[in-house]
Scaffold this active site. Structure first.
Site, PDB file in Angstrom:
ATOM      1  N   ARG A  68     -71.351 -94.536  14.664  1.00 23.19           N
ATOM      2  CA  ARG A  68     -70.068 -95.203  14.464  1.00 23.19           C
ATOM      3  C   ARG A  68     -69.064 -94.280  13.776  1.00 23.19           C
ATOM      4  NH1 ARG A  68     -69.690-100.587  14.176  1.00 23.19           N
ATOM      5  NH2 ARG A  68     -68.350-100.535  12.343  1.00 23.19           N
ATOM      6  N   ARG A  88     -65.357 -84.547  11.527  1.00 26.08           N
ATOM      7  CA  ARG A  88     -64.217 -83.789  12.073  1.00 26.08           C
ATOM      8  C   ARG A  88     -64.088 -82.428  11.417  1.00 26.08           C
ATOM      9  NH1 ARG A  88     -61.011 -88.544  11.135  1.00 26.08           N
ATOM     10  NH2 ARG A  88     -61.300 -89.973  12.874  1.00 26.08           N
ATOM     11  N   ARG A 148     -78.533-108.619   7.040  1.00 24.72           N
ATOM     12  CA  ARG A 148     -78.063-108.352   5.680  1.00 24.72           C
ATOM     13  C   ARG A 148     -76.907-109.304   5.416  1.00 24.72           C
ATOM     14  NH1 ARG A 148     -81.299-105.806   2.507  1.00 24.72           N
ATOM     15  NH2 ARG A 148     -79.677-104.687   1.337  1.00 24.72           N
ATOM     16  N   ARG A 188     -69.188-100.751  -1.927  1.00 23.91           N
ATOM     17  CA  ARG A 188     -67.776-100.358  -1.889  1.00 23.91           C
ATOM     18  C   ARG A 188     -66.917-101.376  -2.619  1.00 23.91           C
ATOM     19  NH1 ARG A 188     -66.986-101.181   4.736  1.00 23.91           N
ATOM     20  NH2 ARG A 188     -67.594-103.363   4.762  1.00 23.91           N
ATOM     21  N   GLU A 200     -68.537-105.076  -3.288  1.00 31.77           N
ATOM     22  CA  GLU A 200     -69.370-105.594  -2.208  1.00 31.77           C
ATOM     23  C   GLU A 200     -70.824-105.201  -2.451  1.00 31.77           C
ATOM     24  OE1 GLU A 200     -67.050-105.022   1.392  1.00 31.77           O
ATOM     25  OE2 GLU A 200     -68.935-104.912   2.516  1.00 31.77           O
ATOM     26  N   TYR A 220     -74.443-105.289  16.262  1.00 29.84           N
ATOM     27  CA  TYR A 220     -73.422-104.834  15.298  1.00 29.84           C
ATOM     28  C   TYR A 220     -72.160-104.562  16.109  1.00 29.84           C
ATOM     29  CZ  TYR A 220     -72.018-101.801  11.249  1.00 29.84           C
ATOM     30  OH  TYR A 220     -71.412-101.216  10.167  1.00 29.84           O
ATOM     31  N   ASP A 276     -67.991-104.485  16.788  1.00 32.90           N
ATOM     32  CA  ASP A 276     -66.636-104.484  16.240  1.00 32.90           C
ATOM     33  C   ASP A 276     -65.826-105.591  16.916  1.00 32.90           C
ATOM     34  OD1 ASP A 276     -66.958-102.394  14.465  1.00 32.90           O
ATOM     35  OD2 ASP A 276     -66.498-100.867  15.963  1.00 32.90           O
TER      36      ASP A 276
HETATM   37  N1  UDP Z   1     -72.169 -95.036   5.898  1.00 38.61           N
HETATM   38  C1  UDP Z   1     -72.634 -94.196   4.902  1.00 38.61           C
HETATM   39  N2  UDP Z   1     -71.762 -93.793   3.913  1.00 38.61           N
HETATM   40  C2  UDP Z   1     -70.489 -94.228   3.860  1.00 38.61           C
HETATM   41  C3  UDP Z   1     -70.012 -95.078   4.873  1.00 38.61           C
HETATM   42  C4  UDP Z   1     -70.877 -95.480   5.862  1.00 38.61           C
HETATM   43  O1  UDP Z   1     -73.781 -93.815   4.903  1.00 38.61           O
HETATM   44  O2  UDP Z   1     -69.768 -93.850   2.909  1.00 38.61           O
HETATM   45  C5  UDP Z   1     -73.122 -95.458   6.937  1.00 38.61           C
HETATM   46  C6  UDP Z   1     -73.815 -96.772   6.545  1.00 38.61           C
HETATM   47  O3  UDP Z   1     -75.142 -96.753   7.026  1.00 38.61           O
HETATM   48  C7  UDP Z   1     -72.989 -97.812   7.284  1.00 38.61           C
HETATM   49  C8  UDP Z   1     -72.615 -97.066   8.567  1.00 38.61           C
HETATM   50  O4  UDP Z   1     -72.445 -95.719   8.157  1.00 38.61           O
HETATM   51  O5  UDP Z   1     -73.731 -98.994   7.526  1.00 38.61           O
HETATM   52  C9  UDP Z   1     -71.383 -97.581   9.274  1.00 38.61           C
HETATM   53  O6  UDP Z   1     -70.285 -97.536   8.399  1.00 38.61           O
HETATM   54  P1  UDP Z   1     -68.980 -98.421   8.623  1.00 38.61           P
HETATM   55  O7  UDP Z   1     -67.948 -97.954   7.680  1.00 38.61           O
HETATM   56  O8  UDP Z   1     -68.665 -98.451  10.075  1.00 38.61           O
HETATM   57  O9  UDP Z   1     -69.512 -99.854   8.156  1.00 38.61           O
HETATM   58  P2  UDP Z   1     -68.822-101.323   8.162  1.00 38.61           P
HETATM   59  O10 UDP Z   1     -67.401-101.155   7.700  1.00 38.61           O
HETATM   60  O11 UDP Z   1     -68.989-101.861   9.547  1.00 38.61           O
HETATM   61  O12 UDP Z   1     -69.660-102.028   7.144  1.00 38.61           O
END
Ligand code: UDP
Length: 381
Positions: free
Chosen positions: A171, A175, A247, A277, A298, A346, A348
């Site tokens: 996902r 870059r 989860r 976060r 969260e 999962y 979007d």
């Molecule tokens: N992830 C991570 N570190 C980060 C952000 C994301 O390891 O700082 C991993 C984590 O396993 C997460 C996945 O990447 O479940 C997808 O992140 P995304 O930001 O897409 O999660 P969402 O916003 O859908 O919870």
């Protein structure tokens, strides 16, 4: 035909609309007291901030059909999502980009130099990554994996990244430029008045009746020619094979007089920090001005029977239980399963809308051709 739809999130609303526009009668049953599912937004009375009640939702898509679709139902304001992460007392930009690499390694590499530098750290012995950890080690190498992904992922999913599918990490882009927009898609936006208004507008059709605070019971199912189920796949079958794992999230509210983070989302990569976060919702609407602020820490944990299911846990090596339910669904009569919960994926928002449109078209085509309506309208499980 009379359709009964369980769930008034994007999946249920989009299908309801399409079927109603084709002249069918549609009743939507929503067990919560509001529409829009986990995309639900509401104004916080104290601050006036538009709050994403079930966590941040940022709309992004490369699907023109979906983009045109949402724009019919509400004003979308361009919004470039940017995320920062705090690790070991330092702040970095996500997704991993040239500044992240240069900051972490205390260097000033050019794109080509950074590419070569990361290639040295990457594990080239990994062919097709079998799990999240292998995906990370193959593409970013161990130091970056340990700094940004290991702790966060273990907190978010409650297990070792070796048990999780590689698709979760796919996902996120890596870059070798200074571009720090979280998504790559050409359309990235926020609804000016929130997602709730958009879903309300989608459901606003004379052929649709919405029943809030009303679970789609066995008795109700019997009243319709066909049901659309957007609730959890295992719940339709009364959990006969056991419960699929999810989860859930706990949100801890923070009220602040001023600017708490200076950005909309700050991740916390260290495993020792118990939350994943913090999101500060006034930054999701940069066109609005708010003195006061409301933010949410969260916390991720295992989903119990009475909790709200958020993320389906699809283990890298175990699909046994899911396959039992998928087979049962294929054999079930008079029901189509759609959406994040109905298909246990999962998804979007844009994919959810795209699949709901495809499902509605498939159902209408089946009725035209007098062929059976399918249990699923998805390209892969
Ligand atoms: N992830 C991570 N570190 C980060 C952000 C994301 O390891 O700082 C991993 C984590 O396993 C997460 C996945 O990447 O479940 C997808 O992140 P995304 O930001 O897409 O999660 P969402 O916003 O859908 O919870």
């Amino acid at each position: 035909m009379k359709f009964g739809i369980a769930g008034a999130g994007f999946s249920g609303a989009v299908i309801a609309r399409r079927l109603a526009e084709a002249g069918h009668t549609v009743d939507v049953y929503e067990s919560r007291s509001h529409v829009a599912g986990n995309c639900y937004t509401e104004r916080d009375p104290d601050t006036g901030v538009l709050v994403h009640k079930y966590g941040p939702h940022i709309f992004h898509t490369d699907d023109e059909r979906v983009w045109e679709y949402v724009n019919q139902f509400g004003e979308m304001v361009p919004f470039n999502h940017r995320v920062r992460t705090t690790v070991g007392g330092r702040v970095f930009l996500l997704p991993v980009n040239l500044l992240t690499i240069n900051q972490l390694f205390d260097k000033a590499l050019s794109p080509d130099e950074a590419r070569a530098f990361i290639a040295e750290q990457a594990d080239t012995s990994i062919g097709e990554p079998a799990n999240f950890e292998e995906q990370a080690l193959k593409f970013v190498g161990r130091p970056m994996y340990e700094a940004f992904f290991y702790g966060y992922t273990k907190k978010q999913w409650g297990m070792e990244p070796t048990e999780l599918p590689a698709s979760i990490l796919k996902r996120l882009p890596v870059r070798f430029t200074y571009e720090d927009s979280y998504f790559n898609h050409p359309h990235q936006a926020m609804p000016r008045n929130g997602y709730t208004e958009i879903v309300e507008h989608i459901l606003d059709h004379p052929g649709i009746t919405v029943h809030l605070s009303t679970p789609y019971s066995e008795e109700l199912r019997g009243q319709y020619d066909h049901s659309i189920w957007t609730g959890p796949l295992d719940a339709w079958f009364d959990y006969r094979y056991g419960r699929l794992g999810y989860r859930t999230l706990d949100f801890e509210e923070i009220r602040y007089d001023g600017d708490l983070l200076g950005c909309s989302v700050m991740n916390y990569g260290d495993y020792e920090v118990p939350f994943t976060r913090i999101s500060e919702h006034k930054h999701f609407a940069p066109w609005e001005t708010h003195e006061k602020s409301v933010a949410f820490r969260e916390y991720s944990r295992e989903c119990g029977p009475d909790d709200i299911p958020y993320y389906p846990i699809r283990l890298a090596n175990d699909k046994t239980l899911l396959n039992q339910y998928l087979e049962a669904a294929e054999d079930a009569d008079g029901v189509t399963f759609v959406g994040r919960l109905g298909t246990y994926r999962y998804l979007d928002m844009d994919k959810t809308i795209a699949e709901a449109l495809t499902a509605a078209d498939g159902i209408l085509a089946a009725l035209d051709e007098k062929t059976p309506i399918a249990a699923f309208y998805v390209t892969s499980h």
